[in-house]
Design a protein around this motif. Sequence first.
Motif, PDB file in Angstrom:
ATOM      1  N   ALA A 276      34.368  49.151  38.587  1.00 58.87           N
ATOM      2  CA  ALA A 276      33.825  48.015  37.563  1.00 58.87           C
ATOM      3  C   ALA A 276      34.806  46.965  37.539  1.00 58.87           C
TER       4      ALA A 276
ATOM      5  N   ALA B 140      37.184  44.770  32.208  1.00 52.07           N
ATOM      6  CA  ALA B 140      37.400  45.711  31.158  1.00 52.07           C
ATOM      7  C   ALA B 140      36.895  45.418  29.929  1.00 52.07           C
TER       8      ALA B 140
ATOM      9  N   GLY C 276      31.321  46.451  30.189  1.00 54.06           N
ATOM     10  CA  GLY C 276      31.715  46.937  31.279  1.00 54.06           C
ATOM     11  C   GLY C 276      32.082  48.326  31.232  1.00 54.06           C
ATOM     12  N   LEU C 277      32.931  48.381  29.957  1.00 52.44           N
ATOM     13  CA  LEU C 277      33.414  50.026  29.591  1.00 52.44           C
ATOM     14  C   LEU C 277      32.360  50.470  29.068  1.00 52.44           C
TER      15      LEU C 277
ATOM     16  N   ALA D 279      30.499  51.864  32.230  1.00 55.09           N
ATOM     17  CA  ALA D 279      31.599  52.799  32.987  1.00 55.09           C
ATOM     18  C   ALA D 279      31.345  54.281  32.370  1.00 55.09           C
TER      19      ALA D 279
ATOM     20  N   VAL E 242      37.755  51.350  36.201  1.00 56.54           N
ATOM     21  CA  VAL E 242      37.590  49.898  35.855  1.00 56.54           C
ATOM     22  C   VAL E 242      38.928  49.199  36.025  1.00 56.54           C
TER      23      VAL E 242
ATOM     24  N   GLU F 192      40.863  45.766  35.277  1.00 52.79           N
ATOM     25  CA  GLU F 192      40.991  44.369  34.414  1.00 52.79           C
ATOM     26  C   GLU F 192      42.198  43.312  35.020  1.00 52.79           C
TER      27      GLU F 192
ATOM     28  N   PRO G 168      42.932  46.249  28.054  1.00 53.08           N
ATOM     29  CA  PRO G 168      41.516  46.106  28.251  1.00 53.08           C
ATOM     30  C   PRO G 168      41.037  45.422  27.100  1.00 53.08           C
TER      31      PRO G 168
ATOM     32  N   VAL H 193      41.198  53.352  34.007  1.00 53.20           N
ATOM     33  CA  VAL H 193      41.076  52.083  33.576  1.00 53.20           C
ATOM     34  C   VAL H 193      42.443  51.444  33.902  1.00 53.20           C
TER      35      VAL H 193
END
Length: 618
Positions: free
Chosen positions: A10, A13, A17-18, A21, A33, A35, A40, A251
Motif C-alpha cells: 500500500a 498510510a 489505505g490503512l 490494508a 504499508v 508512508e 502514519p 507499516v
Amino acid sequence: MSSNSYDIVAMGAGHNGLVAAAYLAKAGKKVLVLERKSYPGGGVSTQQLNTPGYWHDEHSSVHIMIQGNPMIRQDELGLMSQHGLEYHYSPVPHATIFPDQSVLYTYKDIDKTCECFAKISRKDAETYRAFVKMSQDFLKVFMPGLYSPPPPLGEMMAMLDRTEEGRIMLDYMSRDCLDLVNQLYESDKIKIHLLRLVSENLQAPNELGTGMGVLLMPGIIHTYGVSQPIGGSGKLTESLVRCIEHHGGEVRCDSEVRKIIMSGDEAKGVELADGEQIFARDAVIGAIHPHVIRKFVEGVDEPVLKRAERATLAPFSIMVSHYDLKENAQYYAGEDVGYATMLEFMATDKLDDMCADFDDLKRGLITKRRLCAGGDESIGDKTRVPEGAGMFHGITFAPYEVKDERWAGKHWDEFKEEIGDLSLEHYRKFVKNLTSDNIIMRSICSPVDLERSSPNSMVRGDLHGVAPYMYQSAGHRPTPDLGQFMIPGIKNLFLAGPFQHPGGGVYGAGRATAQKMFEELGMDFSSVSKSVRQDGGDPNAAAAVKKGGMVLRGPADEELMSVDSIGRENGELIIKGKSFGTMPMEARLDADAARAGLKMMKFSDMAFLASLPFRKGK
C-alpha cells in the motif's frame, strides 16, 4: 538496492489505505504499508505540534460519518475490542455562537434540540423534528451504500426515480443547501446554524448538487451522535496500525513511493524515492489523487488521465490555528458551550451576510467577517493536555490562492501569521481567556501547508480530495472512470483516499476499497468479520470464499442484484434483495408479465432454464 516481496503493498498510510490494508491483513495476506512521512495517519493524526504534552489533531478532529460504518458498528477489525480505540460522544454535537453571545445547540437528544430551536421559532422547531424523522428513515436506505463500492451514478439515479422516497433524495441531491433551508425554515439564525454544519464539507451554501448534506446530517447526528477518539483523532490510526501488525503486516514510515512498478498492464509493486523496489504478488493499493495519476502510473489511456485531471476541487480550503493554553478556554456564552464537539463562531446573524462572505471566499478574498469554528478539545478529553491546562483548535475557511489586494504577489508562507492574527481577533470576541498571558505557543497551518502534508491526497489544500458535487458522487467519484477504485486498463492497482467514494472526512472508506479487492482476488469479504483467513491456513476458507445465494449479474460479471427472498403475495411473485450490493430493491411479477415472458422464450430456452439448477457453476 534491496528487493522485497509481499502479497499487498500500500502506498500511503492515510486512514483509508490503512483500513483497506487491515482487512487484507486480517484475511491472511502479507501486507506492507509505506508512508512518506515519519508517522502514519495522513489526515487522521494527532501530534505534539507546539509544546510537549499538548496533543493536537493536525487535520480531522471530529469523527462523524465513520459511526455508521460496520467496521465500527460491528467492530469488524477489532479496533475497539482488541486494539485500543475508544470514542467519546458529547451530548452536544454542534453549537453556534452568534455576535450577541446567544447560542443555538444541536443536542444528541432531539427533544432538547427542538426546545432550543423553539426559543427562536416554534414553527422551525416543529419542522426540524419532522425533518429529523424523515432523515433517519432515509439513512436506512442510504447509509449502507457509503461503506461499499457504489453503483454507477446513472443506475443509482434510475433506481431512485422509481419511488417517491427516491425522488425526494434526487431532488435534494440536485439542489443547493441554501435553497433547501430557505424552503423549510423561517429564522435566519436556524438557517445559519444548519448551513454552517454542512459547510464543514468545504462547500458553500449556494452550490448546486450539494443538498444531500442538509437531508442526511440531522439524521446522522441524532442517530449516531458525533464522536472523537479519546486521546485525539490519531488514535484511530494507531489502532489500525496495531491491527495490521497483529495480523503479521508492516507499516513502514520515511518511505516515499516514486512510482508504481508496471509489467505491461499490471501493477507489480512500487519503487521508492531511494530506488528500492518492493513487489506485490497480488495487488497494490495507491493513495493517488486523480490529478497526479500521470506522475505515478505509466500506461494509462490519455482520455482517462485528462478526465482525472479535470476532477473539480473544493472552492476553498481551511487555515488551522493550534494554541497551547495554561488553562481551559472560557467562553462568554457560558460553560456549556465548551462541550460542543463542533462549535461555530459567527460574525453575523444575517443569512445574506454569511452568503456574501462565502461568495468572497470563493473569489479568493480574506473576508472581514471571519468564517471560523473551533474549540477546546481538552474540556471533554483531559488526556490531550497536561493536568490543569487547555488547548484551542481554531479553523478558518480560507482560499488556497489568495487574490486579496492586501497580499497581492505574496506567498501564504509570508502572510499566514497575519491571517492567524485576524482569526485570533475574532476568536477573542467569544473566548474570554484566549489572551497573551494564557497562550503558551501557537502554530498556523495554511492551505499550502495542508498540500505539503499530503501532496497526493490534499491537492491545493482540498482536505476532501475533490469537491462533493453530485456529478462527482457515487460511481462517478472522482470520475466515472475511477469510481470503482481502479484505473481502466490497469490490473491489480486499487485506489484509496478521500477523493474516492463516499467522500472526504473520516468514513473508514478504505472498507469499500477492500471489498473491491476481495472481489477481484476471488475472496469473500464477509468472512473477514467471521475471522476466516484466506491464505490456505484454514480448511474452511475455500468454502467461505464461495458465495452462495441467487445473484443476478451484468455483462461485465458485475453484481446487479442479490436476491434475499422469492415469495407469493396477492397473486404476484415478489422478489426482494439488494441492488449493487447495497440498495434495497423489490421486483414484482404478475400473471400477464409471466405469460409475456414465456412467449419470448423458445422451447429450447425453457428446457435450458429447467436444467440450470443441475448444471455446474463457474
